[in-house]
Design an enzyme around this catalytic site. Structure first.
Site, PDB file in Angstrom:
ATOM      1  N   LEU A  18      -5.780   0.419   5.470  1.00  0.00           N
ATOM      2  CA  LEU A  18      -6.279  -0.301   6.637  1.00  0.00           C
ATOM      3  C   LEU A  18      -5.274  -1.345   7.100  1.00  0.00           C
ATOM      4  O   LEU A  18      -4.616  -2.002   6.298  1.00  0.00           O
ATOM      5  CB  LEU A  18      -7.598  -1.006   6.277  1.00  0.00           C
ATOM      6  CG  LEU A  18      -8.752  -0.110   5.819  1.00  0.00           C
ATOM      7  CD1 LEU A  18      -9.899  -0.958   5.293  1.00  0.00           C
ATOM      8  CD2 LEU A  18      -9.227   0.773   6.967  1.00  0.00           C
ATOM      9  N   ASP A  60      -6.066   0.674  -0.404  1.00  0.00           N
ATOM     10  CA  ASP A  60      -5.907  -0.775  -0.294  1.00  0.00           C
ATOM     11  C   ASP A  60      -6.184  -1.513  -1.597  1.00  0.00           C
ATOM     12  O   ASP A  60      -6.246  -2.736  -1.619  1.00  0.00           O
ATOM     13  CB  ASP A  60      -6.847  -1.316   0.794  1.00  0.00           C
ATOM     14  CG  ASP A  60      -6.573  -0.688   2.150  1.00  0.00           C
ATOM     15  OD1 ASP A  60      -5.555  -1.045   2.753  1.00  0.00           O
ATOM     16  OD2 ASP A  60      -7.370   0.162   2.584  1.00  0.00           O
ATOM     17  N   GLU A  65      -7.804  -9.008  -5.145  1.00  0.00           N
ATOM     18  CA  GLU A  65      -8.567 -10.234  -4.925  1.00  0.00           C
ATOM     19  C   GLU A  65      -9.901  -9.978  -4.230  1.00  0.00           C
ATOM     20  O   GLU A  65     -10.869 -10.715  -4.444  1.00  0.00           O
ATOM     21  CB  GLU A  65      -7.728 -11.199  -4.083  1.00  0.00           C
ATOM     22  CG  GLU A  65      -8.428 -12.505  -3.766  1.00  0.00           C
ATOM     23  CD  GLU A  65      -7.592 -13.402  -2.890  1.00  0.00           C
ATOM     24  OE1 GLU A  65      -7.284 -14.512  -3.334  1.00  0.00           O
ATOM     25  OE2 GLU A  65      -7.246 -12.993  -1.772  1.00  0.00           O
ATOM     26  N   ASP A  66      -9.968  -8.943  -3.408  1.00  0.00           N
ATOM     27  CA  ASP A  66     -11.170  -8.734  -2.605  1.00  0.00           C
ATOM     28  C   ASP A  66     -12.361  -8.215  -3.400  1.00  0.00           C
ATOM     29  O   ASP A  66     -13.501  -8.335  -2.955  1.00  0.00           O
ATOM     30  CB  ASP A  66     -10.870  -7.780  -1.446  1.00  0.00           C
ATOM     31  CG  ASP A  66     -10.012  -8.439  -0.380  1.00  0.00           C
ATOM     32  OD1 ASP A  66     -10.227  -9.632  -0.103  1.00  0.00           O
ATOM     33  OD2 ASP A  66      -9.121  -7.767   0.160  1.00  0.00           O
ATOM     34  N   ARG A 131     -15.294  -8.817   7.391  1.00  0.00           N
ATOM     35  CA  ARG A 131     -15.584  -8.154   6.114  1.00  0.00           C
ATOM     36  C   ARG A 131     -16.667  -8.859   5.294  1.00  0.00           C
ATOM     37  O   ARG A 131     -17.244  -8.262   4.388  1.00  0.00           O
ATOM     38  CB  ARG A 131     -14.298  -8.070   5.278  1.00  0.00           C
ATOM     39  CG  ARG A 131     -13.164  -7.300   5.964  1.00  0.00           C
ATOM     40  CD  ARG A 131     -13.364  -5.797   5.887  1.00  0.00           C
ATOM     41  NE  ARG A 131     -12.324  -5.081   6.613  1.00  0.00           N
ATOM     42  CZ  ARG A 131     -11.115  -4.814   6.126  1.00  0.00           C
ATOM     43  NH1 ARG A 131     -10.777  -5.217   4.904  1.00  0.00           N
ATOM     44  NH2 ARG A 131     -10.236  -4.153   6.842  1.00  0.00           N
ATOM     45  N   HIS A 161      -9.118 -13.148   7.085  1.00  0.00           N
ATOM     46  CA  HIS A 161      -9.824 -13.674   5.923  1.00  0.00           C
ATOM     47  C   HIS A 161      -9.634 -15.189   5.897  1.00  0.00           C
ATOM     48  O   HIS A 161      -8.652 -15.697   6.452  1.00  0.00           O
ATOM     49  CB  HIS A 161      -9.252 -13.104   4.615  1.00  0.00           C
ATOM     50  CG  HIS A 161      -9.779 -11.769   4.223  1.00  0.00           C
ATOM     51  ND1 HIS A 161      -8.988 -10.790   3.652  1.00  0.00           N
ATOM     52  CD2 HIS A 161     -11.027 -11.230   4.282  1.00  0.00           C
ATOM     53  CE1 HIS A 161      -9.704  -9.716   3.388  1.00  0.00           C
ATOM     54  NE2 HIS A 161     -10.948  -9.947   3.769  1.00  0.00           N
ATOM     55  N   CYS A 248      -3.815 -12.098  -1.982  1.00  0.00           N
ATOM     56  CA  CYS A 248      -4.563 -10.831  -2.018  1.00  0.00           C
ATOM     57  C   CYS A 248      -4.224  -9.966  -3.239  1.00  0.00           C
ATOM     58  O   CYS A 248      -5.039  -9.160  -3.685  1.00  0.00           O
ATOM     59  CB  CYS A 248      -4.257  -9.987  -0.775  1.00  0.00           C
ATOM     60  SG  CYS A 248      -4.333 -10.832   0.786  1.00  0.00           S
TER      61      CYS A 248
END
Length: 253
Positions: A18, A60, A65-66, A131, A161, A248
């Site tokens: 993405l 991705d 971190e996400d 998100r 973010h 990230c």
């Protein structure tokens, strides 16, 4: 002080991941070189690095971190807002069980990306973004408050973010760009002000005695040095092409 860091090798499928940028296709070999340099920089900061293998199924997933938010006492498994990324949380949970016994979970219809969570000591800032939705932030706020932390919800206007435009540098100091320069929620902090031309460098990470910053932002480097902060510079071009920054790429605890 951080003792452990989790990173994940980018797979070849990363080039199909993405992105909202218009910076061209990533060079995979260069991407791997930049990721290796990132790991070496973390080691230079005195942490133990756990490196996960690539997952071609999740292009991705190098942006670990996400999928989780980690504290000294507990881990929160998030519920990533992008459908193609949601399954990443399952792998991260397995890995984190080697380090944690206490877990919390963001549950649907709530969504939350770890990139929308900034921790400042015992307080969290949680961004509502494309998100991370309102329900996700409310669940997160409730979880951390039951654990003795506090939280502020921040509605994003500009950044992808929350941590795209802000970083905590210790000693009541933040690096801030764009909408966070004059944001009332951050008015009590000393600010390293990052102009729009350099806003990518606002996504930096303080790891023990160093601040790791993207290479090519001399003004940011100078401002940090003026505050007595030691920096490590890293080439980040291939991650920037897919909206990725320094924070990230790791979970730090």
């Amino acid at each position: 002080m951080f003792e452990n860091v989790i990173v994940k090798t980018p797979g070849k499928s990363y080039v199909n991941g993405l992105t909202t940028s218009d910076l061209g296709a990533p060079d995979y070999e260069r991407l791997l070189e930049q990721h290796s340099a990132y790991i070496e920089a973390l080691k230079a900061c005195g942490v133990e690095v756990t490196q996960l293998p690539e997952s071609e199924e999740y292009p991705d997933s190098t942006f670990v971190e996400d999928a989780a938010v980690v504290t000294p006492e507990f881990a929160i498994i998030t519920n990533p807002g992008a459908k193609s990324r949601n399954g990443e949380k399952e792998e991260i949970e397995v890995v984190l069980k080697k380090f944690y016994s206490k877990f919390h979970y963001i549950k649907s219809p709530g969504t939350l990306d770890g990139g929308d969570v900034l921790q400042v000591d015992k307080h969290f800032y949680v961004g509502i973004s494309e998100r991370t939705n309102y329900e996700g932030t409310q669940q997160f706020k409730h979880i951390v408050e039951t654990e003795g932390y506090t939280a502020t919800i921040v509605e994003l206007q500009e950044f992808f973010h929350l941590k795209t435009g802000i970083a905590y540098l210790g000693n009541n100091t933040i690096a801030a760009a764009g909408e966070f320069l004059n944001h009332p929620d951050f008015s009590d902090y000393e600010k390293v002000e990052i102009p729009d031309a350099d806003k990518y460098s606002a996504n930096c990470i303080k790891v023990n005695g160093y601040v790791i910053i993207p290479k090519g932002f001399e003004d940011t480097k100078r401002k940090l040095a003026e505050r007595g902060l030691k920096t490590i510079e890293l080439e980040m071009s291939e991650f920037q092409k897919h909206d990725g920054g320094l924070s990230c790429l790791s979970l730090r605890f």
